[in-house]
Design a protein around this motif. Structure first.
Motif, PDB file in Angstrom:
ATOM      1  N   GLU A   1       0.828  -1.208   0.000  1.00 18.86           N
ATOM      2  CA  GLU A   1       0.000   0.000   0.000  1.00 18.86           C
ATOM      3  C   GLU A   1       0.862   1.258   0.000  1.00 18.86           C
ATOM      4  OE1 GLU A   1       0.986  -0.465   4.319  1.00 18.86           O
ATOM      5  OE2 GLU A   1       0.434  -1.833   2.694  1.00 18.86           O
ATOM      6  N   ARG A   2       2.138   1.088   0.358  1.00 21.21           N
ATOM      7  CA  ARG A   2       3.057   2.232   0.355  1.00 21.21           C
ATOM      8  C   ARG A   2       3.576   2.528  -1.056  1.00 21.21           C
ATOM      9  NH1 ARG A   2       6.770  -0.007   5.392  1.00 21.21           N
ATOM     10  NH2 ARG A   2       5.126   0.033   7.006  1.00 21.21           N
ATOM     11  N   LYS A   3       3.331   1.598  -1.991  1.00 17.58           N
ATOM     12  CA  LYS A   3       3.902   1.727  -3.327  1.00 17.58           C
ATOM     13  C   LYS A   3       2.878   1.989  -4.420  1.00 17.58           C
ATOM     14  CE  LYS A   3       7.748  -1.387  -2.184  1.00 17.58           C
ATOM     15  NZ  LYS A   3       8.468  -2.634  -2.559  1.00 17.58           N
ATOM     16  N   GLN A   4       1.667   1.383  -4.288  1.00 15.73           N
ATOM     17  CA  GLN A   4       0.679   1.538  -5.343  1.00 15.73           C
ATOM     18  C   GLN A   4      -0.720   1.280  -4.813  1.00 15.73           C
ATOM     19  OE1 GLN A   4       1.750  -2.884  -7.099  1.00 15.73           O
ATOM     20  NE2 GLN A   4       0.803  -1.458  -8.509  1.00 15.73           N
ATOM     21  N   PRO A   5      -1.746   1.877  -5.437  1.00 16.16           N
ATOM     22  CA  PRO A   5      -3.128   1.597  -5.039  1.00 16.16           C
ATOM     23  C   PRO A   5      -3.461   0.122  -5.257  1.00 16.16           C
ATOM     24  CG  PRO A   5      -3.008   3.556  -6.422  1.00 16.16           C
ATOM     25  CD  PRO A   5      -1.671   2.888  -6.502  1.00 16.16           C
ATOM     26  N   TYR A   6      -4.379  -0.378  -4.453  1.00 14.96           N
ATOM     27  CA  TYR A   6      -4.715  -1.801  -4.530  1.00 14.96           C
ATOM     28  C   TYR A   6      -5.287  -2.186  -5.889  1.00 14.96           C
ATOM     29  CZ  TYR A   6      -7.016  -6.248  -3.675  1.00 14.96           C
ATOM     30  OH  TYR A   6      -7.428  -7.549  -3.767  1.00 14.96           O
ATOM     31  N   ARG A   7      -6.114  -1.335  -6.466  1.00 13.35           N
ATOM     32  CA  ARG A   7      -6.722  -1.710  -7.750  1.00 13.35           C
ATOM     33  C   ARG A   7      -5.669  -1.826  -8.849  1.00 13.35           C
ATOM     34  NH1 ARG A   7      -9.023   2.207 -11.419  1.00 13.35           N
ATOM     35  NH2 ARG A   7      -8.162   4.289 -11.111  1.00 13.35           N
ATOM     36  N   ASP A   8      -4.602  -1.013  -8.767  1.00 10.47           N
ATOM     37  CA  ASP A   8      -3.520  -1.134  -9.738  1.00 10.47           C
ATOM     38  C   ASP A   8      -2.800  -2.469  -9.560  1.00 10.47           C
ATOM     39  OD1 ASP A   8      -4.251   1.380 -10.451  1.00 10.47           O
ATOM     40  OD2 ASP A   8      -2.426   2.368  -9.788  1.00 10.47           O
ATOM     41  N   TYR A   9      -2.555  -2.813  -8.297  1.00 10.01           N
ATOM     42  CA  TYR A   9      -1.895  -4.089  -8.006  1.00 10.01           C
ATOM     43  C   TYR A   9      -2.755  -5.254  -8.477  1.00 10.01           C
ATOM     44  CZ  TYR A   9      -0.366  -8.125  -5.274  1.00 10.01           C
ATOM     45  OH  TYR A   9       0.046  -9.380  -4.890  1.00 10.01           O
ATOM     46  N   LEU A  10      -4.054  -5.191  -8.183  1.00  5.21           N
ATOM     47  CA  LEU A  10      -4.960  -6.286  -8.524  1.00  5.21           C
ATOM     48  C   LEU A  10      -5.040  -6.478 -10.033  1.00  5.21           C
ATOM     49  CD1 LEU A  10      -6.903  -8.367  -7.300  1.00  5.21           C
ATOM     50  CD2 LEU A  10      -8.719  -6.672  -7.501  1.00  5.21           C
ATOM     51  N   ALA A  11      -5.024  -5.374 -10.767  1.00  2.00           N
ATOM     52  CA  ALA A  11      -5.089  -5.470 -12.228  1.00  2.00           C
ATOM     53  C   ALA A  11      -3.876  -6.208 -12.783  1.00  2.00           C
ATOM     54  CB  ALA A  11      -5.163  -4.074 -12.837  1.00  2.00           C
ATOM     55  N   GLY A  12      -2.754  -6.086 -12.105  1.00  2.01           N
ATOM     56  CA  GLY A  12      -1.538  -6.724 -12.583  1.00  2.01           C
ATOM     57  C   GLY A  12      -1.440  -8.199 -12.259  1.00  2.01           C
ATOM     58  N   VAL A  13      -2.262  -8.667 -11.307  1.00  3.25           N
ATOM     59  CA  VAL A  13      -2.175 -10.072 -10.904  1.00  3.25           C
ATOM     60  C   VAL A  13      -3.473 -10.817 -11.194  1.00  3.25           C
ATOM     61  CG1 VAL A  13      -0.476  -9.606  -9.105  1.00  3.25           C
ATOM     62  CG2 VAL A  13      -2.912  -9.548  -8.530  1.00  3.25           C
ATOM     63  N   GLN A  14      -4.359 -10.217 -12.000  1.00  5.27           N
ATOM     64  CA  GLN A  14      -5.650 -10.843 -12.323  1.00  5.27           C
ATOM     65  C   GLN A  14      -5.414 -12.233 -12.900  1.00  5.27           C
ATOM     66  OE1 GLN A  14      -8.887 -11.807 -12.258  1.00  5.27           O
ATOM     67  NE2 GLN A  14      -9.450  -9.669 -12.431  1.00  5.27           N
ATOM     68  N   PRO A  15      -5.755 -13.285 -12.139  1.00  6.72           N
ATOM     69  CA  PRO A  15      -5.408 -14.635 -12.572  1.00  6.72           C
ATOM     70  C   PRO A  15      -6.508 -15.408 -13.295  1.00  6.72           C
ATOM     71  CG  PRO A  15      -6.048 -14.678 -10.281  1.00  6.72           C
ATOM     72  CD  PRO A  15      -6.250 -13.255 -10.766  1.00  6.72           C
ATOM     73  N   GLN A  16      -7.710 -14.883 -13.295  1.00  4.52           N
ATOM     74  CA  GLN A  16      -8.842 -15.681 -13.758  1.00  4.52           C
ATOM     75  C   GLN A  16      -9.207 -15.358 -15.200  1.00  4.52           C
ATOM     76  OE1 GLN A  16     -12.013 -15.671 -10.955  1.00  4.52           O
ATOM     77  NE2 GLN A  16     -13.396 -16.875 -12.225  1.00  4.52           N
ATOM     78  N   ALA A  17      -9.497 -16.394 -15.962  1.00  2.00           N
ATOM     79  CA  ALA A  17      -9.902 -16.186 -17.346  1.00  2.00           C
ATOM     80  C   ALA A  17     -11.242 -15.468 -17.398  1.00  2.00           C
ATOM     81  CB  ALA A  17      -9.999 -17.524 -18.065  1.00  2.00           C
ATOM     82  N   VAL A  18     -11.332 -14.434 -18.225  1.00  2.00           N
ATOM     83  CA  VAL A  18     -12.543 -13.633 -18.309  1.00  2.00           C
ATOM     84  C   VAL A  18     -12.862 -13.347 -19.772  1.00  2.00           C
ATOM     85  CG1 VAL A  18     -12.250 -12.554 -16.048  1.00  2.00           C
ATOM     86  CG2 VAL A  18     -11.148 -11.540 -18.042  1.00  2.00           C
ATOM     87  N   SER A  19     -14.005 -12.707 -20.021  1.00  3.78           N
ATOM     88  CA  SER A  19     -14.417 -12.436 -21.398  1.00  3.78           C
ATOM     89  C   SER A  19     -13.524 -11.406 -22.061  1.00  3.78           C
ATOM     90  CB  SER A  19     -15.870 -11.945 -21.424  1.00  3.78           C
ATOM     91  OG  SER A  19     -15.972 -10.647 -20.868  1.00  3.78           O
ATOM     92  N   GLY A  20     -12.991 -10.469 -21.285  1.00  8.33           N
ATOM     93  CA  GLY A  20     -12.107  -9.453 -21.837  1.00  8.33           C
ATOM     94  C   GLY A  20     -12.837  -8.351 -22.575  1.00  8.33           C
TER      95      GLY A  20
END
Length: 344
Positions: free
Chosen positions: A167-186
């Motif tokens: 949390e000291r480096k980046q917002p959580y949503r930015d972090y989450l976007a980078g590690v999104q592991p689940q296949a989605v429609s896109g």
């Protein structure tokens, strides 16, 4: 000695104080809505400053787990997420979890040293969903807050984010976007009838003077796929949606829009101002452009529809507590012979 005596008395008789009634349970009997907590949760006297300090001394952080009896998402978190060995081990290694009943009357000493109760403390933090998880850093500051249930893959990402002090480096949503592991429609699910681009969300832009529903989404979002592909296909939900002007916002878009308050912003600027960290989020604005409610949790059909009804019927004006509204709504449906499935 007083605390020890209290523990001994609790073994023989448990008294649960609800808001409108007292229910006494003798030893061996269990509240039907009670969810047993893991024995590795911290056994706290609820002096939160003391808890934060002791956790920090052991290289850990505090997680406040706000819950209530009869909450299916609390049960899902406890039985599914915290039944997976990697998640349990990761939580135990990095955190001390403290359970707080949002209707409870146990004494709490909050992070400012004020003596209060579980119920009042929950209200002070505006806890509207259960479960709500508040991750605290070593100084007792909020490192991350999760409103509602996260499925295991996303929950593990939250644990990693806070455990790594990210949390000291980046917002959580930015972090989450980078590690999104689940296949989605896109893809974004922009539907016929949604407000056109470029978005003008000012109240005067609504010809029929409806409340406004803003869907905060992104292309890589399995929950967004479920919202549009399943939940919003339900006839009853679609009927309620007719009561709103609906805008779909891609949280990663560089587009410019006009906010309900009449200010021109880029999407990224506006979502940052609003504190959006989870997709999909549903933001509700009244016909004057004032935000009156938001749902930023993993919700199935019943709770999603309830959130929409909460605003479309104006119930939020007379019942400020969404959980109370949900309980009343479920009871009314059951009385009409309608089977309520909270997890459908």
């Amino acid at each position: 000695m007083i605390k020890l005596l209290g523990c001994i008395l609790l073994v023989s008789t448990l008294t649960f104080a609800a808001e409108n009634e007292n229910v006494t349970l003798t030893a061996g009997l269990i509240n039907p809505g009670f969810h047993e907590k893991p024995d590795w949760f911290r056994h706290s006297f609820l002096d939160l400053r003391e808890d934060v300090e002791e956790a920090a001394d052991s290289g850990k952080r505090i997680v406040l787990f706000f819950h209530q009896d009869g909450c299916p998402y609390c049960a899902k978190l406890l039985k599914e997420n915290w039944s997976l060995r990697p998640l349990v081990e990761k939580t135990q290694e990095n955190f001390e979890v403290i359970a707080i009943n949002i209707w409870g009357d146990q004494e709490v000493t909050d992070l400012q040293g004020t003596e209060t109760t579980e119920k009042r403390f929950s209200e002070s933090l505006k806890v509207m969903y259960t479960p709500t998880l508040v991750f605290l850093d070593e100084a007792g500051r909020q490192a991350l807050r999760i409103n509602g249930y996260y499925p295991p893959h996303k929950f593990e990402a939250a644990l990693d984010y806070v455990a790594g002090h990210l949390e000291r480096k980046q917002p959580y949503r930015d972090y989450l976007a980078g590690v999104q592991p689940q296949a989605v429609s896109g893809k974004l699910h922009r539907e016929v009838g949604f407000l056109p681009l470029p978005l003008d969300l000012r109240a005067k832009a609504s010809v029929r003077n409806k409340p406004l529903l803003v869907l905060m989404e992104q292309k890589a979002c399995s929950a967004c796929d479920e919202l549009h592909g399943k939940i919003m296909r339900k006839p009853a939900v679609r009927k309620t949606l007719d009561a709103f002007d609906i805008a779909l916002v891609d949280v990663w878009s560089g587009e410019t829009l006009i906010t309900p308050g009449g200010v021109q912003r880029t999407v990224s600027e506006w979502t940052k101002e609003l504190g959006i960290q989870y997709v999909p989020s549903m933001l509700f604005f009244d016909p004057t452009g004032k935000e009156v409610f938001r749902a930023e949790a993993f919700l199935k059909t019943f709770h999603t529809h309830a959130a929409m009804d909460y605003v479309s019927t104006g119930a939020y004006l007379s019942q400020p507590n969404f959980q109370r509204y949900v309980q009343s709504r479920a009871a009314e449906m059951e009385a009409q012979g309608i089977t309520v499935d909270l997890m459908e």
